[in-house]
Structure formats: C-alpha cells, structure tokens
Design an enzyme around this catalytic site. Structure first.
Site, short mmCIF file in Angstrom:
data_model
loop_
_atom_site.label_atom_id
_atom_site.label_comp_id
_atom_site.label_asym_id
_atom_site.label_seq_id
_atom_site.Cartn_x
_atom_site.Cartn_y
_atom_site.Cartn_z
N PHE A 141 86.95 36.70 -13.88
CA PHE A 141 87.90 37.52 -13.12
C PHE A 141 89.29 37.04 -13.43
O PHE A 141 89.66 35.90 -13.13
CB PHE A 141 87.66 37.49 -11.60
CG PHE A 141 88.60 38.43 -10.90
CD1 PHE A 141 88.29 39.78 -10.80
CD2 PHE A 141 89.82 37.99 -10.40
CE1 PHE A 141 89.19 40.68 -10.22
CE2 PHE A 141 90.71 38.87 -9.81
CZ PHE A 141 90.39 40.21 -9.72
N ASP A 226 92.83 29.63 -16.57
CA ASP A 226 93.22 30.44 -15.43
C ASP A 226 92.92 29.64 -14.16
O ASP A 226 91.79 29.62 -13.68
CB ASP A 226 92.49 31.79 -15.42
CG ASP A 226 92.93 32.68 -14.26
OD1 ASP A 226 93.58 32.16 -13.34
OD2 ASP A 226 92.63 33.89 -14.29
N LYS A 255 98.67 32.77 -6.81
CA LYS A 255 98.13 32.61 -5.46
C LYS A 255 98.89 31.58 -4.62
O LYS A 255 99.96 31.90 -4.12
CB LYS A 255 96.63 32.36 -5.53
CG LYS A 255 95.90 33.59 -6.09
CD LYS A 255 94.48 33.77 -5.62
CE LYS A 255 94.02 35.20 -5.90
NZ LYS A 255 93.03 35.32 -6.95
#
Ligand SMILES: *Cc1c(COP(=O)(O)O)cnc(C)c1O
Length: 400
Positions: A141, A226, A255
C-alpha cells in the site's frame, strides 16, 4: 433521532461513498481518547493509520500551529519562508540524510520518491530513456494516485482506473530470491514497506530488509523505504528499518510527520540522489509551507523528547504478549511490531469487522484490515494503564 443518526444522514446524502466507516461520529479528541456527538467516549486504537502517533491535539503541536497561524501560513515556494529550513534541518538530522523534499500527503511523497529514483536512474545510473523499472511488492500500500494504484495488487484499488503507468514490476513480499530474480540492468529502485500495514500487518522474515539493502547496493539500485506508516516511532524504533540496522537510500515519510493536525510528508535522501532535481523539475503549492513546517518541527520534537520509539517498544511488547495470553477460540495468531499489532481472526469466526463493531460497543475504536485482521495501533502516547483498560475490554469481546 440521535445526533449521530442526523449527521450520518447528512453525510451520506452529500459525501461520495468511497469509504465505509463505522457509524460513529466524532467531535472531540484528546490524547488517546475521542468523544462522539452523543457524548460517548472511546479509546482510539487506529490513530488515523499512524498519523496520530503523538495523540489527538498534543498541546505542544497545537501551540506551535496556533502560534504559526498568527504569523504566516502560506508563501508558496516562489518565496522563502522562515520555517521550512529549520524543519528540514531537523528532519535530515533525524534521518541522517543530506536533504529533504517536503510535500503534503503520503501519496505525493511516494510519487516524489518514484520521480527521484527514475531521474537518478537516467541521469546517474545511465538507464536508457523510458526504460527504468521499479520493483514493488505484492500486498503493498503506497497511496491512491493513478500511478500508485497501477502497481497495487488489490483488485479493487485498480478496477476502473486504468490505463496505468508502466515501469513497475511486482514480486512477493518477504521473498529475497524473488527480488534477486526481478533485478534487470534497468532496475532503478526497490519500493518497499519495512512492515506492511494496510496489507494486514505483515512482518517480513527477519533479515529481509538487510538482505534487500545488500542486493540493492550490489546492483546499484535505490532502496526506497515507505516509512509513512511504520516510521516515527510506530514499530518501537524511530524508523522500522532501524530494527535491521538498514539505512535506505530514500526515506518516504508522512502521516505522523504532521502531528495529527496537518498533512506533512517528505522524502529524505543524500545529495547524490536529491541532486537530480533542478528548479522547475518538481513541486507542490503547499509543500514546505510555514504552517506545515512549524507543525512538523513540533511533531518531531514530541517524538524525540517524549522518547516515543523507546516507550513504544516496551508497551508494544507488553500489549502483544497480553493479547497472546487471551485464550480465544476466534484468534488464529497475534503479530506485529511495537504498537502496530494485528490480531488475526479465524475465518470460521467471521470477519474482523464484526469484532471491531463489538469493540466499539465496549468503547474501543479499531479498524479491520483485509477482512481477518483487527489492527491495534493506538497513539504512541498511550500509557500502560490505558493499555490495561483496553485489554480488559478486548478480552471480553474475544472471549464472548
Ligand atoms: C497511508 C500510507 C500512504 C499514503 O498516504 P496518504 O497520506 O493517504 O496519501 C502511503 N504509504 C503507506 C505505507 C501508508 O500507510
């Protein structure tokens, strides 16, 4: 009609239905706690997919944001502002890299890393024009842009959105020989999550990242980590790569970099890679803006000053151990790292979502991933007492 029902009706009337949230309407948050419009209190065990590592409305982050909002919020990159340099210096020192490039959302940072790797491939590695390949993993993802969903292996994320960007190769996650086999002279990067969060809290075999880093070095390929979800303390280290002593060529962050109040993302890498970007090559109207920079500085300060990675290592293993002790007929196993914990529900016991709905009745907001996994990923400011509070209720639901 309850306030909740009223707002659900309004939301469903006007909102695109690209999400299927639990039907709870939140209106207040503090630390690990949130309240709904009908006054019910819940513990937030999702923490906005790790964007709330510092908790809801951390006072230091809020104060930085308000103070900055009273001076200047946006300049665009057509002019300098007096906060971005300070933010990027802090970030680079934390990551041990020369340079950072600020964006806003995680997907934008992933896109930035892809552009950096491709351009590095052409200008530095010497790959022929338009031949660059980036290796990605099954179950990945990395966000929702058209390029990124093009290399998703989740059928629904792709369905109806093609044609897709070429130049991506997919291999099984955690399989080092598959990586070895996928490498060609045109490979410029290996894009990987050190632990797959959305993929179902998948921890790769020990040594995987380390071996991947060695392979990348041998073949002159960039390792693009990531760490948007795993970074900044979530797994019990500052970066999840730290568990194996791996330093990727490019860190991709987002985030929690925005402290739960504002979208802030970035890539960090050394000059040999970042040097491929020249004025006009890449940009973002909001990236590096003073408000986001002020928030980013405070977000990093809180993680460092409150020793959130160390705290998370300790509390995470306590939480996971206690979860493993619950002798539930519904649980297959518990996995994860730090405070990113997946409880895998047996298919014979139904979906994880039904358990999340029961947890919600007990005052815990959690979100399932991939049908069978309940994810417990609270803000990292959680205390041992708060974990005990949650465990009591989780036990009740898993044993019923
Ligand atoms: C959330 C996430 C993204 C995308 O971030 P957005 O801010 O939603 O665009 C990318 N990669 C990983 C690993 C993520 O968890």
């Amino acid at each position: 009609m309850s306030k909740t029902q009223e707002i659900l009706r309004q939301t469903e009337s006007y909102s695109a239905s690209n999400y299927h949230p639990l039907d709870v309407v939140l209106s207040k948050g503090e630390g690990v706690w949130v309240w709904d419009v009908d006054g019910n209190k819940y513990m937030d065990m999702l923490a906005a997919y790790s964007a709330l590592n510092q908790g809801h409305r951390h006072p230091k982050i809020l104060a930085a944001m308000i103070e900055q909002a009273e001076r200047i919020t946006l300049t665009s990159r057509a002019f300098h502002n007096d906060r971005m340099g300070e933010f990027l210096e802090k970030l680079c020192k934390l990551a041990g890299k020369d340079k950072a490039l600020p964006m806003n959302t995680g997907a934008e940072a992933v896109e930035t890393a892809i552009k950096a790797a491709r351009k590095w491939g052409y200008k530095i590695k010497g790959v022929a024009e338009d031949k660059a390949e980036i290796i990605t993993c099954r179950g990945n993802f990395h966000g929702r842009t058209t390029t990124i969903v093009g290399f998703s292996t989740e059928a629904q994320y792709r369905d109806g959105f093609g044609p897709f960007t070429p130049g991506f190769v997919t291999i099984p996650y955690g399989d080092i020989s598959a990586l070895k086999q996928a490498i060609t002279p045109n490979t410029v990067g290996f894009l990987v999550e050190p632990l797959q969060g959305e993929g179902g809290v998948i921890v790769p075999p020990e040594g995987y990242l380390k071996e991947a880093a060695i392979l990348c070095k041998e073949h002159n390929i960039l390792l693009l980590a990531d760490e948007i979800q795993t970074g900044l303390g979530r797994t019990g280290k500052m970066f999840c790569c730290d568990h194996e002593g791996v330093v990727p060529d490019i860190y991709i962050l987002g985030k929690a970099l925005g402290g739960g109040v504002y979208p802030v993302s970035a890539i960090c890498c050394n000059d040999d890679i970042m040097g491929v970007f020249h004025p006009g090559d890449h940009g973002s109207t909001f990236g590096g803006n003073p408000l986001g920079s002020a928030v980013g500085i405070a977000a990093l300060d809180v993680i460092i000053e409150e020793k959130l990675p160390e705290k998370t290592a300790e509390l995470g293993s306590y939480f996971a151990d206690e979860l493993r002790k619950i002798d539930s007929p519904h649980v297959d196993h518990v996995r994860g790292k730090g405070l990113m914990i997946g409880v895998v529900i047996k298919e014979s016991s139904g979906t994880a979502r039904s358990f999340c709905e029961k947890l919600r009745e007990e005052g815990i907001l959690a979100k399932e991933t991939h049908h069978q996994v309940i994810r417990f990923a609270p803000p990292l400011v959680i205390t041992a007492e708060e974990i005990d509070w949650a465990l009591e209720r989780i036990k009740k639901v898993l044993l019923s």
